[in-house]
Design a protein around this motif. Structure first.
Motif, mmCIF file in Angstrom:
data_model
loop_
_atom_site.group_PDB
_atom_site.id
_atom_site.type_symbol
_atom_site.label_atom_id
_atom_site.label_comp_id
_atom_site.label_asym_id
_atom_site.label_seq_id
_atom_site.Cartn_x
_atom_site.Cartn_y
_atom_site.Cartn_z
ATOM 1 N N ARG A 5 0.819 -1.211 0.000
ATOM 2 C CA ARG A 5 0.000 0.000 0.000
ATOM 3 C C ARG A 5 0.852 1.260 0.000
ATOM 4 N NH1 ARG A 5 -5.214 -1.729 3.631
ATOM 5 N NH2 ARG A 5 -6.142 -2.948 1.954
ATOM 6 N N VAL A 55 -4.641 8.899 5.206
ATOM 7 C CA VAL A 55 -5.188 7.570 5.504
ATOM 8 C C VAL A 55 -4.795 7.198 6.932
ATOM 9 C CG1 VAL A 55 -5.044 6.821 3.094
ATOM 10 C CG2 VAL A 55 -3.139 6.342 4.631
ATOM 11 N N THR A 56 -5.324 6.076 7.411
ATOM 12 C CA THR A 56 -4.974 5.624 8.749
ATOM 13 C C THR A 56 -3.725 4.745 8.705
ATOM 14 O OG1 THR A 56 -6.298 3.605 8.634
ATOM 15 C CG2 THR A 56 -7.421 5.607 9.434
ATOM 16 N N ASP A 58 -3.596 1.976 10.224
ATOM 17 C CA ASP A 58 -4.154 0.633 10.008
ATOM 18 C C ASP A 58 -4.268 0.318 8.519
ATOM 19 O OD1 ASP A 58 -4.313 0.224 12.721
ATOM 20 O OD2 ASP A 58 -6.497 0.352 12.831
ATOM 21 N N TYR A 59 -4.636 1.311 7.719
ATOM 22 C CA TYR A 59 -4.734 1.098 6.275
ATOM 23 C C TYR A 59 -3.345 0.845 5.682
ATOM 24 C CZ TYR A 59 -5.655 1.749 1.337
ATOM 25 O OH TYR A 59 -5.727 1.561 -0.021
ATOM 26 N N THR A 64 -6.852 -2.852 7.768
ATOM 27 C CA THR A 64 -8.191 -2.508 7.310
ATOM 28 C C THR A 64 -8.119 -2.070 5.855
ATOM 29 O OG1 THR A 64 -10.138 -1.120 7.718
ATOM 30 C CG2 THR A 64 -8.013 -0.095 8.077
ATOM 31 N N ASN A 65 -9.242 -2.153 5.183
ATOM 32 C CA ASN A 65 -9.334 -1.641 3.818
ATOM 33 C C ASN A 65 -9.960 -0.263 3.787
ATOM 34 O OD1 ASN A 65 -8.145 -3.878 2.567
ATOM 35 N ND2 ASN A 65 -10.072 -4.998 2.609
ATOM 36 N N GLN A 66 -10.321 0.254 4.945
ATOM 37 C CA GLN A 66 -10.898 1.594 5.051
ATOM 38 C C GLN A 66 -9.775 2.608 5.175
ATOM 39 O OE1 GLN A 66 -14.395 2.609 6.311
ATOM 40 N NE2 GLN A 66 -15.212 0.739 5.423
ATOM 41 N N LYS A 67 -9.710 3.529 4.231
ATOM 42 C CA LYS A 67 -8.633 4.520 4.276
ATOM 43 C C LYS A 67 -8.796 5.459 5.450
ATOM 44 C CE LYS A 67 -7.421 4.536 -0.580
ATOM 45 N NZ LYS A 67 -7.179 5.331 -1.768
#
Length: 67
Positions: A5, A55-56, A58-59, A64-67
């Protein structure tokens, strides 16, 4: 790639590894190691990257797939 990513975010933003490395106050070679998963990314660099890309953390690390 462990941090695929990172590369995707960088390419989407159309910036070079050198430009991101400068933002992190590190070398392009060091940043390349992060992007290729050869070295863990320090938390303070993750924070800067998350803010830079909007984005986070975590992303970035794939939790996670949530930005």
């Amino acid at each position: 790639y462990k941090y695929q990513r990172l590369r995707d975010l960088r390419e989407d933003r159309d910036v070079t590894q050198k430009q991101v490395a400068d933002k992190l106050k590190t070398t392009q070679q060091q940043y390349c190691k992060y992007e290729n998963g050869r070295q863990e990314i320090p938390v303070h660099h993750l924070i800067i990257l998350a803010i830079f890309y909007g984005v986070t953390i975590d992303y970035i690390v794939g939790l996670t797939n949530q930005k």
